[in-house]
Design an enzyme around this catalytic site. Sequence first.
Site, PDB file in Angstrom:
ATOM      1  N   ARG A  52       1.017  -1.407  -0.153  1.00 26.69           N
ATOM      2  CA  ARG A  52      -0.084  -0.103   0.182  1.00 26.69           C
ATOM      3  C   ARG A  52       0.939   1.246   0.121  1.00 26.69           C
ATOM      4  O   ARG A  52       0.636   2.476  -0.761  1.00 26.69           O
ATOM      5  CB  ARG A  52      -0.859   0.132   1.195  1.00 26.69           C
ATOM      6  CG  ARG A  52      -2.016   0.905   0.784  1.00 26.69           C
ATOM      7  CD  ARG A  52      -2.945   1.332   2.230  1.00 26.69           C
ATOM      8  NE  ARG A  52      -3.348   0.192   2.742  1.00 26.69           N
ATOM      9  CZ  ARG A  52      -2.883  -0.026   4.160  1.00 26.69           C
ATOM     10  NH1 ARG A  52      -2.151   0.799   4.856  1.00 26.69           N
ATOM     11  NH2 ARG A  52      -3.750  -1.390   4.786  1.00 26.69           N
ATOM     12  N   TYR A 104      -9.642  23.763 -11.231  1.00 22.34           N
ATOM     13  CA  TYR A 104      -9.872  22.464 -11.726  1.00 22.34           C
ATOM     14  C   TYR A 104     -11.282  21.976 -10.923  1.00 22.34           C
ATOM     15  O   TYR A 104     -11.368  22.119  -9.643  1.00 22.34           O
ATOM     16  CB  TYR A 104      -8.910  21.534 -11.487  1.00 22.34           C
ATOM     17  CG  TYR A 104      -9.172  19.911 -11.764  1.00 22.34           C
ATOM     18  CD1 TYR A 104      -9.611  19.583 -13.121  1.00 22.34           C
ATOM     19  CD2 TYR A 104      -9.544  19.172 -10.854  1.00 22.34           C
ATOM     20  CE1 TYR A 104      -9.925  18.280 -13.361  1.00 22.34           C
ATOM     21  CE2 TYR A 104     -10.082  17.797 -11.002  1.00 22.34           C
ATOM     22  CZ  TYR A 104     -10.198  17.717 -12.369  1.00 22.34           C
ATOM     23  OH  TYR A 104     -10.598  16.143 -12.600  1.00 22.34           O
ATOM     24  N   LYS A 202      -2.567  13.592 -17.256  1.00 21.77           N
ATOM     25  CA  LYS A 202      -2.303  14.247 -18.288  1.00 21.77           C
ATOM     26  C   LYS A 202      -1.348  14.269 -18.769  1.00 21.77           C
ATOM     27  O   LYS A 202      -0.857  13.309 -19.417  1.00 21.77           O
ATOM     28  CB  LYS A 202      -2.822  15.887 -17.741  1.00 21.77           C
ATOM     29  CG  LYS A 202      -4.104  15.785 -16.748  1.00 21.77           C
ATOM     30  CD  LYS A 202      -5.207  15.333 -17.371  1.00 21.77           C
ATOM     31  CE  LYS A 202      -6.548  15.194 -16.268  1.00 21.77           C
ATOM     32  NZ  LYS A 202      -6.727  16.187 -15.309  1.00 21.77           N
TER      33      LYS A 202
HETATM   34  C1  LIG Z   1      -7.261  16.171 -14.088  1.00 20.46           C
HETATM   35  C2  LIG Z   1      -6.907  17.397 -13.275  1.00 20.46           C
HETATM   36  C3  LIG Z   1      -6.835  17.194 -11.799  1.00 20.46           C
HETATM   37  C4  LIG Z   1      -7.402  15.764 -11.261  1.00 20.46           C
HETATM   38  O1  LIG Z   1      -6.571  14.665 -11.584  1.00 20.46           O
HETATM   39  P1  LIG Z   1      -7.297  13.438 -11.641  1.00 20.46           P
HETATM   40  O2  LIG Z   1      -5.841  12.561 -12.122  1.00 20.46           O
HETATM   41  O3  LIG Z   1      -8.085  13.181 -12.779  1.00 20.46           O
HETATM   42  O4  LIG Z   1      -7.820  12.988 -10.643  1.00 20.46           O
HETATM   43  C5  LIG Z   1      -6.435  18.158 -10.932  1.00 20.46           C
HETATM   44  N1  LIG Z   1      -5.793  19.234 -11.521  1.00 20.46           N
HETATM   45  C6  LIG Z   1      -5.833  19.603 -12.681  1.00 20.46           C
HETATM   46  C7  LIG Z   1      -5.500  20.952 -13.331  1.00 20.46           C
HETATM   47  C8  LIG Z   1      -6.516  18.530 -13.666  1.00 20.46           C
HETATM   48  O5  LIG Z   1      -6.502  18.786 -14.972  1.00 20.46           O
END
Ligand SMILES: *Cc1c(COP(=O)(O)O)cnc(C)c1O
Length: 383
Positions: A52, A104, A202
């Site tokens: 974990r 976000y 991303k």
């Molecule tokens: C997508 C995103 C998040 C959250 O990330 P996840 O991996 O989808 O949980 C946080 N901040 C920004 C700017 C994002 O684009």
Amino acid sequence: MVTENVHPESVVAQALGWIDEKTRAINPPIHVSSTYLRDEDNQYRSGRVYMRDHNPAFEQAEAVINELESGHQTMLFASGMAAATAVFQGLRPGDHVLAPKVMYWSLRNWLTGFASDWGLDVELIDMTDVAAVAAALRPGVTKLVWVETPANPLWTVTDIAATAALVHEAGALLAVDSTTATPVLTKPIEFGADLVMHSATKYLNGHSDLTAETVTTRADNEHWQRVRAVRAQIGGTLGSFESWLLVRGLRTLYLRVRAASSTALQIAEHFDGHPLVTEVLYPGLATSHGHEVAKRQMADGFGGMLSIRTAGGEAAAIAVAANTKLWKRATSLGGVESLIEHRASVEGSTSPVPLDLLRLSAGIEHVGDLIADLEQALAKAHE
Ligand SMILES: *Cc1c(COP(=O)(O)O)cnc(C)c1O
């Protein structure tokens, strides 16, 4: 790997030059063990007890990001939200935190709902206005200031250095969600940030095939130890295969981010002043709010994210998205494929997002194809 005297592109392409000692493999094995053998004298000299919190699969990705961000330590989480919420859960009930009105959406929702219910004193402010930050900070009471720059989905820019100076004077920590900028364009710690977050879902991974996040700290401190404990105890950790995929995706980070930035700028310039587009939101446009600050704290481009506001209001915006062929109608960003999304449909009525706004995540396709597809979709929406 020797990381002195080599550029970050080289560090990333070879993921720190890691070689498997046993097999001489240049790509890491995928470790899947959930538990580790204890030494005969009852110690755990390997430093690993249970998956974990202890997984060798995390270590290479954490080390690469830590090197890119010039941090003290980096932790990998199972998603951006797992990491961002861990940073806030590391605080205590009653602590005052500042976050941007434009940020976000899922995190803003969690802060104003769940986090507030659990006793955090959350205040949303205009984070692009240094005077507003100064006025909202309560020395000794404000514990954390959260910044996202450029910020979803209006791509507003926060001056990290000026904000960090104010935040530190008040005795608080500055956390920067740098998902859109990536370490290719901005290194928030160099501008004074204490914590840097990336939704590795991303750009860091870049292939839209996992969720992950990294948090990097400038220094060890009590808050960081609490965030570590949240990860270990609540268990928002990444799987081994996803950790391996992330390292693979990271190797092409510089190529992908530079391509997406160049494409986004060309799209922004093409549609700026277009008869069917009322506004282009992109920090790379000289006329945009925050361009001067962006020029100072973003090197090598302004990122792959932009938004357009369409003539004809909400219905026209939805029709444009419906008529694209190459652009994919989907949420998320930072992948090799270009995505288009009508954000108001996602964010609902309490969001600051205009109804006629389309968020565009530029991928690495041919820029001419992407522009032509938007042109035909705009024309069709106005037939
Ligand atoms: C997508 C995103 C998040 C959250 O990330 P996840 O991996 O989808 O949980 C946080 N901040 C920004 C700017 C994002 O684009």
